[in-house]
Design a protein around this motif. Structure first.
Motif, PDB file in Angstrom:
ATOM      1  N   LEU A 494       4.854  -2.452   2.834  1.00  0.00           N
ATOM      2  CA  LEU A 494       4.516  -3.900   3.374  1.00  0.00           C
ATOM      3  C   LEU A 494       5.353  -4.034   4.739  1.00  0.00           C
ATOM      4  O   LEU A 494       4.854  -4.502   5.835  1.00  0.00           O
ATOM      5  CB  LEU A 494       5.055  -5.161   2.661  1.00  0.00           C
ATOM      6  N   ALA A 495       6.574  -3.506   4.670  1.00  0.00           N
ATOM      7  CA  ALA A 495       7.354  -3.541   5.810  1.00  0.00           C
ATOM      8  C   ALA A 495       8.245  -2.303   5.896  1.00  0.00           C
ATOM      9  O   ALA A 495       9.219  -2.255   5.292  1.00  0.00           O
ATOM     10  CB  ALA A 495       8.187  -4.959   5.908  1.00  0.00           C
ATOM     11  N   PRO A 496       8.142  -1.382   6.697  1.00  0.00           N
ATOM     12  CA  PRO A 496       7.038  -1.200   7.853  1.00  0.00           C
ATOM     13  C   PRO A 496       5.583  -1.110   7.099  1.00  0.00           C
ATOM     14  O   PRO A 496       5.571  -0.565   5.823  1.00  0.00           O
ATOM     15  CB  PRO A 496       7.260   0.157   8.538  1.00  0.00           C
ATOM     16  N   LEU A 497       4.595  -1.794   7.723  1.00  0.00           N
ATOM     17  CA  LEU A 497       3.527  -1.880   7.193  1.00  0.00           C
ATOM     18  C   LEU A 497       2.691  -0.669   7.065  1.00  0.00           C
ATOM     19  O   LEU A 497       2.404   0.097   8.116  1.00  0.00           O
ATOM     20  CB  LEU A 497       2.638  -2.968   7.718  1.00  0.00           C
ATOM     21  N   LYS A 498       2.185   0.082   5.984  1.00  0.00           N
ATOM     22  CA  LYS A 498       1.545   1.174   5.945  1.00  0.00           C
ATOM     23  C   LYS A 498       0.125   0.624   5.237  1.00  0.00           C
ATOM     24  O   LYS A 498      -0.064   0.575   4.097  1.00  0.00           O
ATOM     25  CB  LYS A 498       2.088   2.148   5.013  1.00  0.00           C
ATOM     26  N   VAL A 499      -0.989   0.493   6.063  1.00  0.00           N
ATOM     27  CA  VAL A 499      -2.103  -0.101   5.768  1.00  0.00           C
ATOM     28  C   VAL A 499      -2.718   0.813   4.499  1.00  0.00           C
ATOM     29  O   VAL A 499      -3.305   0.099   3.548  1.00  0.00           O
ATOM     30  CB  VAL A 499      -3.138  -0.273   6.697  1.00  0.00           C
ATOM     31  N   SER A 500      -2.605   2.099   4.843  1.00  0.00           N
ATOM     32  CA  SER A 500      -3.256   2.759   3.768  1.00  0.00           C
ATOM     33  C   SER A 500      -2.790   2.765   2.499  1.00  0.00           C
ATOM     34  O   SER A 500      -3.463   3.250   1.228  1.00  0.00           O
ATOM     35  CB  SER A 500      -3.512   4.196   4.233  1.00  0.00           C
ATOM     36  N   ASP A 501      -1.495   2.333   2.459  1.00  0.00           N
ATOM     37  CA  ASP A 501      -1.078   2.593   1.112  1.00  0.00           C
ATOM     38  C   ASP A 501      -0.984   0.921   0.424  1.00  0.00           C
ATOM     39  O   ASP A 501      -0.617   0.986  -0.759  1.00  0.00           O
ATOM     40  CB  ASP A 501       0.766   2.768   1.336  1.00  0.00           C
ATOM     41  N   LEU A 502      -1.679   0.059   1.061  1.00  0.00           N
ATOM     42  CA  LEU A 502      -1.850  -1.041   0.425  1.00  0.00           C
ATOM     43  C   LEU A 502      -2.964  -0.897  -0.864  1.00  0.00           C
ATOM     44  O   LEU A 502      -3.003  -1.832  -1.491  1.00  0.00           O
ATOM     45  CB  LEU A 502      -2.390  -2.135   1.349  1.00  0.00           C
ATOM     46  N   LYS A 503      -3.656   0.366  -0.734  1.00  0.00           N
ATOM     47  CA  LYS A 503      -4.598   0.439  -1.685  1.00  0.00           C
ATOM     48  C   LYS A 503      -3.927   0.537  -2.958  1.00  0.00           C
ATOM     49  O   LYS A 503      -4.794   0.446  -4.124  1.00  0.00           O
ATOM     50  CB  LYS A 503      -5.355   1.851  -1.328  1.00  0.00           C
ATOM     51  N   ASP A 504      -2.994   0.509  -3.162  1.00  0.00           N
ATOM     52  CA  ASP A 504      -2.259   0.939  -4.447  1.00  0.00           C
ATOM     53  C   ASP A 504      -0.946  -0.187  -4.580  1.00  0.00           C
ATOM     54  O   ASP A 504      -0.096   0.156  -5.153  1.00  0.00           O
ATOM     55  CB  ASP A 504      -1.987   2.249  -4.767  1.00  0.00           C
ATOM     56  N   THR A 505      -0.990  -1.306  -3.909  1.00  0.00           N
ATOM     57  CA  THR A 505       0.253  -2.103  -3.987  1.00  0.00           C
ATOM     58  C   THR A 505      -0.257  -3.471  -4.687  1.00  0.00           C
ATOM     59  O   THR A 505       0.168  -3.869  -5.793  1.00  0.00           O
ATOM     60  CB  THR A 505       0.585  -2.366  -2.554  1.00  0.00           C
ATOM     61  N   PHE A 506      -0.826  -4.416  -3.968  1.00  0.00           N
ATOM     62  CA  PHE A 506      -1.286  -5.563  -4.715  1.00  0.00           C
ATOM     63  C   PHE A 506      -2.636  -5.311  -5.468  1.00  0.00           C
ATOM     64  O   PHE A 506      -2.871  -6.152  -6.348  1.00  0.00           O
ATOM     65  CB  PHE A 506      -1.393  -6.673  -3.817  1.00  0.00           C
ATOM     66  N   VAL A 507      -3.378  -4.254  -4.894  1.00  0.00           N
ATOM     67  CA  VAL A 507      -4.806  -4.191  -5.771  1.00  0.00           C
ATOM     68  C   VAL A 507      -4.515  -2.555  -6.315  1.00  0.00           C
ATOM     69  O   VAL A 507      -3.663  -2.044  -5.887  1.00  0.00           O
ATOM     70  CB  VAL A 507      -6.058  -4.476  -4.782  1.00  0.00           C
ATOM     71  N   ARG A 508      -5.404  -2.178  -7.302  1.00  0.00           N
ATOM     72  CA  ARG A 508      -5.322  -1.059  -7.313  1.00  0.00           C
ATOM     73  C   ARG A 508      -7.023  -0.676  -7.271  1.00  0.00           C
ATOM     74  O   ARG A 508      -7.919  -1.032  -7.682  1.00  0.00           O
ATOM     75  CB  ARG A 508      -5.124  -0.548  -8.927  1.00  0.00           C
ATOM     76  N   VAL A 509      -7.324   0.101  -6.289  1.00  0.00           N
ATOM     77  CA  VAL A 509      -8.358   0.739  -5.729  1.00  0.00           C
ATOM     78  C   VAL A 509      -8.908   1.582  -6.722  1.00  0.00           C
ATOM     79  O   VAL A 509      -8.065   2.227  -7.494  1.00  0.00           O
ATOM     80  CB  VAL A 509      -8.735   1.011  -4.265  1.00  0.00           C
ATOM     81  N   PRO A 510     -10.309   1.713  -6.940  1.00  0.00           N
ATOM     82  CA  PRO A 510     -10.757   2.659  -7.660  1.00  0.00           C
ATOM     83  C   PRO A 510     -10.215   4.032  -7.681  1.00  0.00           C
ATOM     84  O   PRO A 510      -9.883   4.480  -6.353  1.00  0.00           O
ATOM     85  CB  PRO A 510     -12.181   2.616  -7.854  1.00  0.00           C
TER      86      PRO A 510
END
Lengths: 587, 422
Positions: A494-510
């Motif tokens: 989140l800070a520093p923002l790594k957009v690609s890592d958000l796939k496994d932070t608040f959501v869990r992508v398939p």
């Protein structure tokens, strides 16, 4: 085995009346063995000297066994030392004593010393793990203290260390703390070998490195650092090693000792190391490029680095279908916020910002608070403390009593207090919600820090209202933003923002969308899977098998059956320290 | 991070001590609040004000009587208590109230501002409203009403039942869109209208009426001979919101009745519901049992001033969408011709209502509640400066042209009316 020791002890006591204590002949006169002396002491050519020295150090232990053998046909004395509490007595008789005593040393008398001990090692003893070329007493005592049999030969400056351990230990059982519905149920045990085996069994890659070392001057605790070569960043491994190497303490009994000695900010209330009792979770952290620290004597394996959001993830998130996992994760974040803020929010709003409460709710709050003697702050503090006390009591009390306590607690808090008008029912709801929400946080250490921070926030709410709560939160945020866990920012994706890592932070992508390893951790070898694994109906862009032309099964050994079900001898066969295994000579 | 540990600890302690010094000064436990639902302003002798507030009794209202039994409430506990004080200003009265209110009066949850008709006619509205505009506790969504009946009757009578006026009045107003017989005036709109150049303000009307149903019950009881039983019952009174109080400048000028109120709302484009009944066929009158009732779905309007050859006029374009709800004549509703005819009738009915409102506002009260002045100001700012001094006169004779576009969207579940076949 226990009765054995005990009867021996009784016999010894009976034998020497003059009483216990230091009256016995002791070369060191009750002083502790100095490590300096041990380190420098070499094995003597004279067996008698060796005997005297070792018995002098260890001789007062009831479980020390020394055994002299004079094999037929050879004019040499062979001497065995081991602790019967830690060594496998049957194994010793089967694979050391029997071969030694039944072997005929015809024609071998004239051999030079080195050859003789080599002969014993190579041709006679049938135990699988032998370490040869041991010249110092330090190594010998170390090994004996961890259950290895030391073998001396008269006239040799070398000893053989034969690993035949068998100590009482808990087997691999179901996970107690991190319970999942879907997924493996195994959890680590107290023995590091078992734990290392559990990790290796799931990660059968030559890239998995488990490096061993010993910590604790007195406990000599085996500690292992595990990582996945090629994925982990070398700097991280180096950092972990240097921090662990720095530790010089008398004993390491649990992972907590190490955690507090190597964490980045020693004063921070937030956990900067993760721990898990689940092998599958540990393996997943290894695959993400983290470093794990296994410690003998505890079923908890540490892993570093961790970020704040990691602590809100349960292994089951990855096993259960992603829709559900995502929903549950969002719910957990809500739970985190509730467990941190609900009481302080309630206090702030009811004592300072009544205009923010919907009218109807305000009316019922007022109605229920009428006659409550304590101001909202004190009411909340008392209730929260009662709840914490109940929780603590529930953990510590013997299991049989625990039930009674929770019933009494529920009755006392839930009903009697409300009926007596001591607390308002709304406060009970707030406290209960807070409690439930804090149980939703999967990482226990994180839940603890939230439980703790709640209290200063409540005081801030009571003195400064929502402004105080916000101030507290801001201070917390600033602290978290400056916090590092082994170099990784604590608020990582989140800070520093790594957009690609958000796939496994608040959501869990398939899974088919989780192409990359966490970028914050892994700098090279980022790709974790083939690019297009998303299942497609056959005929559209090829069938599933042609999606990935690489042979996916190439890495799995055909002999998986050999490792399959029975891991019975995991604890007994392996050497105490993983690194020392490699030193074992071939047979 | 140059601080060492000791200094950090000291800093923390100092902050903690400071908190205990400064905090809590405006700390107030909820149960110490006297939650006020209505503030009513009335004329008192000697040009004074009388302020009456309705304090909610939360225990009764929340149904919290069971809680611990503390307080030992009587069976007749009322859900509210009205207290009043007289003074020159509102604030003065409120502070006088603290002499007998055991709670801290709390206006943040107030929803209704009641002004008696007498006060509205005799005291400048700007001198009433200043307090509400200034005070931080009042919300802009408070309803502003002018009461035809006595303030005490509005605040008191219906409260004997479960719902006190505090809750009853806002609940009624929340259904304003079902009739559109009165404008929904909130404090924010009211203040905006008041301070806007070229608009006059208006407020909702409220009054107390005897409950028709109970009157009939009593009459029936007497004729049945159960007079004894019936007489013990008192006839309940009902609060009714309806009509519009029209202000001219600072003072209230008069009332618009319910239809005229809707006429005002048509022009404002604020009719979002309500029923209009028109005759099925143009030659009939509605009373002939052959009528169609339509419900309004939505309404838009545009006011366009025109300044041609020194002549100012205003064109009001009103778009209405309605559905047919009840049909009392045998017609084929799927016939476009019929729909067109009732659309025309609908437009006619709307025109009647608007014209009634215009007539009252323009000629009787000379109050520009429609905001024509503002529209002119906006479109012809230069001309407005010249017109402004004489606006009252110009407004009175302002020609207003209506362009009404009424549409019917749906006819309900059936197309043919219910018919008995013999």
């Amino acid at each position: 085995m226990g009765t054995n020791i005990f009867s021996r002890l009784l016999k010894k006591r009976a034998a020497k009346k003059p009483g216990p204590g230091l009256d016995r002949q002791d070369p060191l006169k009750g002083k502790a063995v100095s490590s300096e002396d041990l380190k420098t002491r070499k094995i003597s050519r004279n067996l008698k000297e060796n005997k005297e020295y070792l018995v002098g150090i260890l001789g007062r232990n009831v479980d020390l066994v020394t055994r002299e053998i004079n094999p037929g046909g050879v004019n040499r004395t062979i001497w065995l030392v081991y602790l019967e509490t830690l060594a496998d007595n049957n194994g010793i008789s089967e694979s050391i004593l029997k071969p030694l005593m039944l072997e005929q040393f015809i024609g071998e008398i004239e051999r030079p010393d080195a050859d003789f001990i080599e002969l014993i090692e190579n041709s006679i003893i049938t135990a699988p793990q032998i370490r040869s070329k041991v010249y110092t007493m330090d190594d010998v005592t170390d090994a004996v203290m961890s259950g290895t049999v030391a073998l001396f030969v008269d006239g040799c400056t070398e000893a053989l260390l034969i690993s035949l351990k068998d100590w009482p230990q808990r087997g691999v059982e179901k996970a107690d703390i991190e319970v999942v519905v879907r997924g493996p149920k195994e959890s680590f045990a107290e023995t590091i070998d078992v734990n290392a085996a559990l990790v290796r069994r799931r990660l059968r890659s030559p890239n998995l490195v488990i490096e061993g070392l010993k910590l604790g001057r007195e406990t000599n605790t085996a500690v292992a650092i595990a990582y996945l070569k090629g994925v982990v960043s070398p700097g991280l491994v180096q950092e972990v090693k240097s921090r662990v190497d720095r530790i010089d303490i008398d004993g390491i009994l649990e992972s907590g000792y190490i955690e507090e000695l190597i964490q980045d900010d020693p004063y921070s209330p937030f956990p900067q190391l993760g721990y898990s009792e689940r092998p599958d979770r540990v393996v997943s952290t290894l695959l993400q490029g983290r470093v794990c620290i296994l410690i003998d004597g505890t079923p908890m394996v540490l892993y570093v680095p961790v970020a704040f959001t990691d602590m809100l993830q349960s292994p089951e998130d990855y096993y259960e279908r992603y829709h559900y996992s995502t929903a549950i994760r969002l719910l957990r974040f809500l739970g985190l916020i509730i467990s941190l803020l609900l009481p302080s929010f309630y206090i702030a709003i009811t004592t300072y910002h009544q205009e923010m409460i919907p009218t109807q709710l305000l009316i019922s709050i007022v109605a229920y608070r009428e006659g409550v003697p304590l101001p909202a702050v004190l009411e909340a503090l008392v209730m929260e403390m009662t709840f914490e006390a109940l929780r603590e009591a529930g953990i510590r009390l013997p299991r049989a009593v625990g039930q009674a306590v929770s019933i009494v607690g529920a009755l006392v808090i839930g009903q009697a207090a409300v009926q007596a008008g001591v607390v308002s029912p709304l406060m009970v709801i707030v406290v209960a919600l807070t409690g439930i929400a804090s149980f939703m946080i999967p990482a226990y250490n994180q839940a603890l820090s939230m439980r703790l921070i709640r209290f200063p926030l409540m005081l801030l709410a009571a003195t400064l209202g929502l402004f105080g709560v916000m101030t507290g939160l801001l201070a917390m945020l600033i602290h978290m933003a400056s916090l590092r866990s082994f170099g990784m920012p604590y608020l990582a994706p989140l800070a520093p923002l790594k957009v690609s890592d958000l796939k496994d932070t608040f959501v869990r992508v398939p899974w088919w969308a989780m192409h990359k390893r966490p970028t914050e951790l892994v700098k090279r070898n980022k790709q974790r899977m083939a690019p297009s694994l998303k299942p497609r109906p056959p005929g559209e862009g090829g069938s599933q098998s042609s999606v990935n032309p690489v042979k996916r099964n190439a890495g799995i050994p055909s002999s998986y059956r050999d490792y399959g079900g029975s891991g019975k001898d995991q604890g007994t066969g392996a050497g105490n320290s993983p690194s020392k295994r490699s030193g074992g000579g071939g047979t | 991070m140059g601080l060492n540990f000791k200094k950090k600890v000291m800093l923390l302690l100092i902050i903690t001590w400071l908190l205990s010094l400064t905090g809590c000064w405006d700390h107030l436990e909820v149960e110490r609040l006297g939650i006020i639902g209505i503030i009513a302003l009335d004329q008192a002798p000697e040009g004074k004000l009388r302020v009456t507030v309705q304090i909610i009794n939360p225990k009764v209202l929340a149904g919290g009587g069971q809680v611990g039994g503390a307080g030992g409430m009587s069976a007749y506990a009322r859900p509210y208590r009205n207290v009043s004080a007289e003074g020159n200003t509102i604030m003065e009265c409120i502070r006088l109230l603290s002499l007998h209110a055991p709670y801290r009066l709390f206006f943040a949850h107030n929803q209704t501002i009641l002004i008696s008709e007498e006060l509205a006619r005799n005291r400048d509205i700007e001198k009433i409203v200043d307090f509400f505009d200034r005070n931080q506790q009042f919300r802009r969504n408070n309803y502003v009403l002018v009461s035809r009946s006595d303030i005490s009757s509005v605040m008191g009578l219906p409260g004997e039942t479960q719902v006190p006026a505090t809750q009853r009045i806002p609940s009624i107003i929340r259904q304003q869109y079902l009739s559109s017989f009165y404008p929904n005036v909130q404090l924010g709109d009211f203040l905006e209208n008041l301070e806007c150049d070229g608009r006059d303000v208006y407020a909702m009307g409220i009054q107390v009426e005897p409950n028709e149903a109970e009157v009939r019950e009593q009459l029936a009881g007497e004729s049945d001979g159960n007079a004894e039983e019936q007489r013990t019952k008192t006839i309940g009174m009902l609060v009714k919101v309806g009509g519009t109080a029209v202000f001219k400048g600072n003072r209230m000028a008069g009332w618009l009745n319910e239809r005229e109120s809707r006429g005002l709302l048509w022009v404002k484009g604020q009719v979002n519901g309500g029923v209009i009944t028109v005759p099925c066929f143009p030659e009939q009158t509605p009373g002939q049992n052959k009528s169609v009732s339509m419900e309004i779905l939505r309404n838009k309007s545009r006011i366009q001033p025109e300044f041609i050859d020194g002549e100012l006029s205003v064109i009001v374009k009103i778009d209405v969408v309605a559905t047919v709800q009840e049909v009392l004549c045998m017609v084929e509703l799927e016939q476009p011709a019929f729909i067109e005819s009732i659309e025309e009738a609908l437009a006619g009915a709307i025109q009647t209502e608007v014209e009634a409102a215009l007539a009252k506002a323009q000629h009787e009260y000379q109050s520009d509640i429609f905001g024509f002045g503002e529209v002119v100001h906006r479109k012809y700012p230069a001309i407005w400066k010249e017109l402004k001094p004489d606006w009252a006169e110009i407004y009175r004779n302002l020609p207003v042209y209506l362009e009404i576009d009424a549409r019917i969207r749906r006819t309900g579940l059936i197309t043919k009316p219910v018919e008995v076949h013999r």
